[in-house]
Motif scaffolding. Sequence first.
Motif, PDB file in Angstrom:
ATOM      1  N   THR A   1       4.523  -3.506  13.794  1.00  9.98           N
ATOM      2  CA  THR A   1       5.584  -5.326  13.045  1.00  9.98           C
ATOM      3  C   THR A   1       6.021  -5.235  14.987  1.00  9.98           C
ATOM      4  OG1 THR A   1       6.975  -3.594  11.226  1.00  9.98           O
ATOM      5  CG2 THR A   1       8.356  -6.206  13.593  1.00  9.98           C
TER       6      THR A   1
ATOM      7  N   VAL B   1      16.889  -8.824   6.845  1.00  9.36           N
ATOM      8  CA  VAL B   1      15.627  -9.026   6.271  1.00  9.36           C
ATOM      9  C   VAL B   1      16.588 -10.816   6.677  1.00  9.36           C
ATOM     10  CG1 VAL B   1      15.789 -10.645   3.664  1.00  9.36           C
ATOM     11  CG2 VAL B   1      15.340  -8.134   4.837  1.00  9.36           C
TER      12      VAL B   1
ATOM     13  N   LYS C   1       4.473 -13.723   9.659  1.00  8.01           N
ATOM     14  CA  LYS C   1       4.366 -13.812   8.082  1.00  8.01           C
ATOM     15  C   LYS C   1       3.848 -11.754   8.042  1.00  8.01           C
ATOM     16  CE  LYS C   1       1.146 -13.999   3.910  1.00  8.01           C
ATOM     17  NZ  LYS C   1       0.446 -14.033   3.425  1.00  8.01           N
ATOM     18  N   TRP C   2       2.932 -11.420   8.550  1.00  8.48           N
ATOM     19  CA  TRP C   2       2.892  -9.695   8.262  1.00  8.48           C
ATOM     20  C   TRP C   2       3.576  -8.891   9.220  1.00  8.48           C
ATOM     21  CZ3 TRP C   2      -0.057  -8.498   4.672  1.00  8.48           C
ATOM     22  CH2 TRP C   2      -0.627  -9.441   4.065  1.00  8.48           C
ATOM     23  N   ARG C   3       4.162  -9.964  10.003  1.00  9.62           N
ATOM     24  CA  ARG C   3       5.293  -8.791  11.043  1.00  9.62           C
ATOM     25  C   ARG C   3       6.840  -8.909  10.477  1.00  9.62           C
ATOM     26  NH1 ARG C   3       9.587 -10.322  13.037  1.00  9.62           N
ATOM     27  NH2 ARG C   3       9.537 -12.533  12.919  1.00  9.62           N
ATOM     28  N   PHE C   4       7.068 -10.109   9.016  1.00  9.59           N
ATOM     29  CA  PHE C   4       7.921  -9.824   9.189  1.00  9.59           C
ATOM     30  C   PHE C   4       7.861  -8.875   7.350  1.00  9.59           C
ATOM     31  CE2 PHE C   4      10.151 -11.944   4.750  1.00  9.59           C
ATOM     32  CZ  PHE C   4      11.763 -11.579   5.533  1.00  9.59           C
ATOM     33  N   ILE C   5       6.501  -8.939   6.932  1.00  9.08           N
ATOM     34  CA  ILE C   5       6.820  -7.957   6.006  1.00  9.08           C
ATOM     35  C   ILE C   5       6.528  -6.507   6.287  1.00  9.08           C
ATOM     36  CG2 ILE C   5       4.150  -7.216   4.364  1.00  9.08           C
ATOM     37  CD1 ILE C   5       3.399  -9.877   3.832  1.00  9.08           C
ATOM     38  N   THR C   6       5.488  -6.193   7.732  1.00  8.07           N
ATOM     39  CA  THR C   6       5.961  -4.711   7.351  1.00  8.07           C
ATOM     40  C   THR C   6       7.138  -4.898   8.249  1.00  8.07           C
ATOM     41  OG1 THR C   6       5.184  -5.354  10.085  1.00  8.07           O
ATOM     42  CG2 THR C   6       3.367  -4.703   8.825  1.00  8.07           C
ATOM     43  N   LYS C   7       8.074  -5.067   8.581  1.00  9.44           N
ATOM     44  CA  LYS C   7       9.366  -4.923   9.371  1.00  9.44           C
ATOM     45  C   LYS C   7      10.207  -5.217   7.974  1.00  9.44           C
ATOM     46  CE  LYS C   7      13.370  -7.292  11.537  1.00  9.44           C
ATOM     47  NZ  LYS C   7      13.645  -6.865  12.917  1.00  9.44           N
ATOM     48  N   LEU C   8      10.224  -5.741   7.107  1.00  7.09           N
ATOM     49  CA  LEU C   8      11.182  -5.363   5.635  1.00  7.09           C
ATOM     50  C   LEU C   8      10.394  -4.028   5.103  1.00  7.09           C
ATOM     51  CD1 LEU C   8      10.876  -8.513   3.917  1.00  7.09           C
ATOM     52  CD2 LEU C   8      12.369  -6.892   5.024  1.00  7.09           C
ATOM     53  N   ILE C   9       8.816  -3.877   4.814  1.00  6.77           N
ATOM     54  CA  ILE C   9       8.913  -2.016   4.966  1.00  6.77           C
ATOM     55  C   ILE C   9       9.393  -1.095   5.520  1.00  6.77           C
ATOM     56  CG2 ILE C   9       6.527  -0.715   4.506  1.00  6.77           C
ATOM     57  CD1 ILE C   9       5.112  -2.977   4.201  1.00  6.77           C
TER      58      ILE C   9
END
Length: 112
Positions: free
Chosen positions: A18, A75, A28-36
Amino acid sequence: MIILYLLACACLAMAFVTAVLRNKKSEKWRFITKLIASVLFCVIAFLAVVRREAPMNYRTTLMLTALVLGFVGDVLLGLDAFVQENCQSFLFLVGGLPFFIGHILYIVLLLS
């Protein structure tokens, strides 16, 4: 117990990814990895509570509540790159409030 350590390592790895993606401006990918990473963090806590031999008490409940509030705040705060600029301050307030309340709960728990 090993599963908790593996999940913790995965959580740290996602947090690192992240940070790298934030520097590369890949929202987009930062948000996805942060959610994970956030989901893994909460899963670790829930699994640790389930594995405990002691019954769940108010301190455990407050800690899990603080984690969930932090997750909700994460989120909502992470969505700032995907909304119009005039909505970002509102999103900051809506996301910052549960995040702030969760951290107040952490402080109360740590001081008691």
